[in-house]
Design a protein around this motif. Structure first.
Motif, PDB file in Angstrom:
ATOM      1  N   GLU A  13      63.663  18.657  56.159  1.00  0.00           N
ATOM      2  CA  GLU A  13      63.305  19.952  55.581  1.00  0.00           C
ATOM      3  C   GLU A  13      62.141  20.581  56.357  1.00  0.00           C
ATOM      4  OE1 GLU A  13      64.949  21.568  53.081  1.00  0.00           O
ATOM      5  OE2 GLU A  13      66.380  19.930  53.241  1.00  0.00           O
ATOM      6  N   ARG A  16      63.753  21.916  59.478  1.00  0.00           N
ATOM      7  CA  ARG A  16      64.624  23.063  59.191  1.00  0.00           C
ATOM      8  C   ARG A  16      63.816  24.346  58.978  1.00  0.00           C
ATOM      9  NH1 ARG A  16      65.879  25.680  54.611  1.00  0.00           N
ATOM     10  NH2 ARG A  16      64.939  24.098  53.262  1.00  0.00           N
ATOM     11  N   ILE A  17      62.832  24.281  58.098  1.00  0.00           N
ATOM     12  CA  ILE A  17      62.069  25.485  57.766  1.00  0.00           C
ATOM     13  C   ILE A  17      61.255  25.971  58.963  1.00  0.00           C
ATOM     14  CG2 ILE A  17      60.136  26.348  56.371  1.00  0.00           C
ATOM     15  CD1 ILE A  17      61.340  24.650  54.050  1.00  0.00           C
ATOM     16  N   ASN A  18      60.593  25.072  59.665  1.00  0.00           N
ATOM     17  CA  ASN A  18      59.782  25.486  60.806  1.00  0.00           C
ATOM     18  C   ASN A  18      60.628  25.963  61.974  1.00  0.00           C
ATOM     19  OD1 ASN A  18      56.823  25.243  60.324  1.00  0.00           O
ATOM     20  ND2 ASN A  18      57.523  23.272  59.534  1.00  0.00           N
ATOM     21  N   GLU A  20      63.453  27.390  61.763  1.00  0.00           N
ATOM     22  CA  GLU A  20      63.989  28.695  61.371  1.00  0.00           C
ATOM     23  C   GLU A  20      63.007  29.823  61.672  1.00  0.00           C
ATOM     24  OE1 GLU A  20      66.329  29.596  57.504  1.00  0.00           O
ATOM     25  OE2 GLU A  20      64.238  30.170  57.083  1.00  0.00           O
ATOM     26  N   TRP A  21      61.777  29.718  61.143  1.00  0.00           N
ATOM     27  CA  TRP A  21      60.857  30.848  61.318  1.00  0.00           C
ATOM     28  C   TRP A  21      60.362  30.965  62.752  1.00  0.00           C
ATOM     29  CZ3 TRP A  21      55.917  31.143  63.045  1.00  0.00           C
ATOM     30  CH2 TRP A  21      55.113  29.996  62.997  1.00  0.00           C
ATOM     31  N   VAL A  61      61.707  25.157  49.671  1.00  0.00           N
ATOM     32  CA  VAL A  61      61.719  26.532  50.176  1.00  0.00           C
ATOM     33  C   VAL A  61      60.509  26.856  51.046  1.00  0.00           C
ATOM     34  CG1 VAL A  61      63.193  27.417  48.325  1.00  0.00           C
ATOM     35  CG2 VAL A  61      60.703  27.389  48.018  1.00  0.00           C
ATOM     36  N   GLY A  62      59.576  25.928  51.166  1.00  0.00           N
ATOM     37  CA  GLY A  62      58.412  26.171  52.011  1.00  0.00           C
ATOM     38  C   GLY A  62      57.726  24.877  52.383  1.00  0.00           C
ATOM     39  N   THR A  63      56.941  24.939  53.448  1.00  0.00           N
ATOM     40  CA  THR A  63      56.193  23.763  53.885  1.00  0.00           C
ATOM     41  C   THR A  63      54.924  24.198  54.604  1.00  0.00           C
ATOM     42  OG1 THR A  63      56.339  21.639  55.029  1.00  0.00           O
ATOM     43  CG2 THR A  63      57.419  23.513  56.093  1.00  0.00           C
ATOM     44  N   VAL A  81      58.240  29.536  55.240  1.00  0.00           N
ATOM     45  CA  VAL A  81      59.030  29.729  54.031  1.00  0.00           C
ATOM     46  C   VAL A  81      60.462  30.014  54.473  1.00  0.00           C
ATOM     47  CG1 VAL A  81      59.381  31.198  52.005  1.00  0.00           C
ATOM     48  CG2 VAL A  81      57.058  30.581  52.718  1.00  0.00           C
ATOM     49  N   SER A  82      61.419  29.370  53.815  1.00  0.00           N
ATOM     50  CA  SER A  82      62.818  29.576  54.186  1.00  0.00           C
ATOM     51  C   SER A  82      63.231  31.024  53.961  1.00  0.00           C
ATOM     52  CB  SER A  82      63.729  28.622  53.409  1.00  0.00           C
ATOM     53  OG  SER A  82      63.635  28.876  52.029  1.00  0.00           O
ATOM     54  N   ARG A  83      64.151  31.478  54.770  1.00  0.00           N
ATOM     55  CA  ARG A  83      64.590  32.871  54.763  1.00  0.00           C
ATOM     56  C   ARG A  83      64.941  33.357  53.358  1.00  0.00           C
ATOM     57  NH1 ARG A  83      68.680  32.328  58.163  1.00  0.00           N
ATOM     58  NH2 ARG A  83      67.319  32.438  59.948  1.00  0.00           N
TER      59      ARG A  83
END
Length: 161
Positions: A13, A16-18, A20-21, A61-63, A81-83
């Protein structure tokens, strides 16, 4: 919203989140790839911390991480934060959670590195008590090619924004 500390099962996770942004706005740099693909080695095992924000459905949803640079010096890093959760104040809640946790961690300096294109995030950081700091930029800003903003946490000035 609930917050969880890092466990190895949440490493995917974090990636994935990092991923993505960062890839939406910039190019992944070698330091990004190393840290997000192996947070256990690059953050946790170095004395750092990672937290996750979870929504009401228990989805991550965030990290955000605190990366220990040396005794008493931490970098607030890899906050994303996820899209699908953007615009829901996840980043603000997560930042406040991490700053509250940081208060019980022995630190002399808490800083972050970012890019001027991250205007929304910079405003959030300023509101939370971070101030622009040339000395931090000189000492740590070279870690990322994209870094053109460095900020230091100064909680005594934070609540006026």
């Amino acid at each position: 919203m609930q917050f969880r500390r890092f466990t190895p099962s949440l490493a995917g996770e974090f990636d994935r989140i990092n991923r993505e942004w960062i890839t939406e706005m910039f190019e992944l740099e070698p330091i990004d790839e190393a840290v997000i693909s192996d947070p256990q080695t690059h953050i946790i095992d170095c004395g750092g911390y990672i937290w996750f924000a979870c929504n009401d459905n228990d989805e991550v949803v965030g990290t955000c991480a605190l990366h220990r640079k040396k005794n008493g010096v931490f970098e607030l890093t890899k906050m994303g934060v996820s899209r699908q959760a953007r615009g829901q104040k996840v980043g603000e809640a997560l930042l406040m959670h991490v700053l509250a946790k940081a208060q019980v961690i022995a630190f002399d300096t808490l800083f972050l590195l970012t890019n001027a294109r991250c205007e929304t995030a910079i405003h959030l950081y300023e509101k939370a008590g971070f101030v622009h700091d040339d000395a931090i930029m000189q000492q740590y800003g070279g870690a990322y090619d994209r870094c053109d903003v460095a900020m230091r946490y100064r909680p005594q000035t934070s609540r006026t924004a």
